[in-house]
Scaffold this motif. Structure first.
Motif, short mmCIF file in Angstrom:
data_model
loop_
_atom_site.label_atom_id
_atom_site.label_comp_id
_atom_site.label_asym_id
_atom_site.label_seq_id
_atom_site.Cartn_x
_atom_site.Cartn_y
_atom_site.Cartn_z
N PRO A 179 36.75 -10.05 34.00
CA PRO A 179 35.77 -9.37 34.69
C PRO A 179 35.85 -7.57 34.53
O PRO A 179 36.91 -7.11 33.91
N SER A 180 34.58 -7.09 34.91
CA SER A 180 34.62 -5.72 34.47
C SER A 180 35.62 -4.75 35.32
O SER A 180 36.00 -5.18 36.54
N ALA A 181 36.14 -3.85 34.69
CA ALA A 181 36.94 -2.89 35.31
C ALA A 181 36.35 -1.98 36.46
O ALA A 181 36.89 -1.32 37.29
N GLN A 182 35.02 -1.87 36.31
CA GLN A 182 34.12 -1.14 37.27
C GLN A 182 34.38 -1.92 38.68
O GLN A 182 34.29 -3.04 38.62
N SER A 183 34.48 -1.04 39.58
CA SER A 183 34.24 -1.63 40.99
C SER A 183 32.81 -2.25 41.35
O SER A 183 31.81 -1.98 40.74
N PHE A 184 32.98 -3.19 42.25
CA PHE A 184 31.68 -3.78 42.53
C PHE A 184 30.51 -2.78 43.18
O PHE A 184 29.33 -2.62 42.75
N GLU A 185 31.11 -1.94 43.98
CA GLU A 185 30.34 -0.78 44.51
C GLU A 185 29.73 -0.07 43.51
O GLU A 185 28.51 0.41 43.55
N ARG A 186 30.59 0.46 42.56
CA ARG A 186 30.04 1.21 41.36
C ARG A 186 28.80 0.49 40.64
O ARG A 186 27.81 1.20 40.29
N MET A 187 29.14 -0.54 40.30
CA MET A 187 28.03 -1.52 39.43
C MET A 187 26.92 -1.51 40.26
O MET A 187 25.76 -1.60 39.86
N LEU A 188 26.94 -1.83 41.85
CA LEU A 188 25.95 -1.92 42.65
C LEU A 188 25.06 -0.47 42.50
O LEU A 188 23.69 -0.72 42.60
#
Length: 85
Positions: A51-60
């Protein structure tokens, strides 16, 4: 990305038709002048290995920022109507 013709020679991607975020049609042509084959290849997302190292909130946030303003308003209106139910 490399594409190979059925004849075994290298090909090139002449154009791309992005049908969705996870699916594109690649219009290809053989680079061997004697062959001249053209074809369509499908490029699709299969599955995640890590999975991406970016947080879900950042990707959203990034996805929302890239949307047209009208689409953003539509989504927020939908969210607002769901909260009142």
């Amino acid at each position: 990305m490399r594409v190979i013709c059925k004849c075994g020679h290298k090909g090139r991607i002449a154009s791309r038709d992005q049908l969705s975020e996870d699916f594109a049609k690649l219009y290809c042509q053989c680079l061997d002048a004697k062959c001249g084959h053209t074809w369509v290849a499908n490029l699709t997302f299969s599955h995640t290995l890590s999975p991406s190292a970016q947080s879900f909130e950042r990707m959203l946030f990034d996805r929302l920022r890239d949307m047209p303003s009208a689409k953003q308003r539509e989504l927020f209106e939908q969210l607002g109507s769901q909260a009142r139910v």
